[in-house]
Design an enzyme around this catalytic site. Structure first.
Site, short mmCIF file in Angstrom:
data_model
loop_
_atom_site.label_atom_id
_atom_site.label_comp_id
_atom_site.label_asym_id
_atom_site.label_seq_id
_atom_site.Cartn_x
_atom_site.Cartn_y
_atom_site.Cartn_z
N HIS A 191 37.67 31.93 33.90
CA HIS A 191 36.64 32.31 34.86
C HIS A 191 35.65 31.16 35.10
O HIS A 191 35.29 30.44 34.18
CB HIS A 191 35.89 33.53 34.34
CG HIS A 191 34.94 34.15 35.32
ND1 HIS A 191 35.38 34.90 36.39
CD2 HIS A 191 33.60 34.11 35.39
CE1 HIS A 191 34.33 35.32 37.06
NE2 HIS A 191 33.23 34.84 36.49
N ASP A 210 41.62 34.26 33.45
CA ASP A 210 40.26 34.76 33.65
C ASP A 210 39.94 35.87 32.65
O ASP A 210 40.58 36.92 32.65
CB ASP A 210 40.11 35.30 35.08
CG ASP A 210 38.66 35.47 35.50
OD1 ASP A 210 37.84 35.87 34.65
OD2 ASP A 210 38.34 35.22 36.67
#
Length: 230
Positions: free
Chosen positions: A199, A168
């Site tokens: 993400h 992420d």
């Protein structure tokens, strides 16, 4: 199942929420907590999908204090710029009050059996985590929440399922390690890591969307809600 608008009143004013109803006359509810793009087509689709799974699904407009009715996408530079402006202007504490008001409205709805869960993505992932620490939600699911590591001193007092994207870009490895260090031993918390995922891997049409892991996370979320909400 049909989409409709609900007005929720608070001491600070009123805001709207998108509501999708299941075929059952009485069902558990799930509050769908938006990303930084507002109550857009992706959020409405998720809300509709939960209704299709048998839940009274409610997606509140949490940006109403900044600008009501935000509905943008992740497809242009201008929209990304606006999304980050909204993210930076957003008051998390006020947002949690609005989510609690939404939970209260869900429980008061004749179509709700009294059980209410939450599911949130990105900014909403942080807010979903905080519903497990600050509200009376019955169960919460957080997808790639941003900034959770800054709130780890708060006590998770309600069942919480977390989906963490290992790569992420908005949640550094140190933040992920801190989350695991504090929450792995908590019996109320279940954390799933998704190796190689960035993400918003569960956002259809997004740059990092992965159909396989999005499906896996969705199945885990539904199983969690079934176990905690019925």
């Amino acid at each position: 199942m049909s989409g409709e608008s609900l007005t929720i009143k608070t001491p600070d004013g009123s805001f709207t929420a998108y509501v999708a109803r299941p075929t059952a006359a009485n069902a558990p509810a799930v509050v769908v907590i938006q990303e930084i793009f507002g109550v857009n087509a992706v959020m409405r689709e998720i809300t509709d999908g939960l209704a299709g799974q048998g839940y009274l699904a409610i997606c509140p407009d949490l940006f109403w204090r900044i600008e009501p009715g935000i509905d943008i996408t992740d497809h242009s530079e201008a929209e990304w710029k606006r999304a980050f402006e909204l993210f930076n202007a957003f008051d998390v504490d006020a947002g949690l009050k609005d989510i609690q008001a939404t939970i209260d409205a869900a429980r008061a709805d004749p179509g709700c059996n009294g059980k209410v869960g939450s599911v949130g993505f990105c900014l909403g992932g942080l807010l979903a985590y905080l519903t497990a620490t600050r509200t009376d939600v019955d169960a919460a699911v957080a997808y790639y929440g941003v900034g959770i590591d800054k709130h780890l001193t708060e006590t998770v007092s309600h069942p919480l399922l977390m989906h963490v994207a290992a790569e992420d870009g908005f949640v550094p490895k140190e933040a992920q390690a801190a989350i695991h260090a504090v929450l792995d031993a908590n019996p109320k918390v279940e954390i799933h890591d998704y190796p190689g995922r960035d993400h918003a891997f569960a956002r259809p049409g997004g740059e990092h969307y992965d159909a396989g892991d999005a499906r896996k996370a969705g199945e885990r979320s539904l199983a969690f809600f079934k176990a905690k909400l019925g």
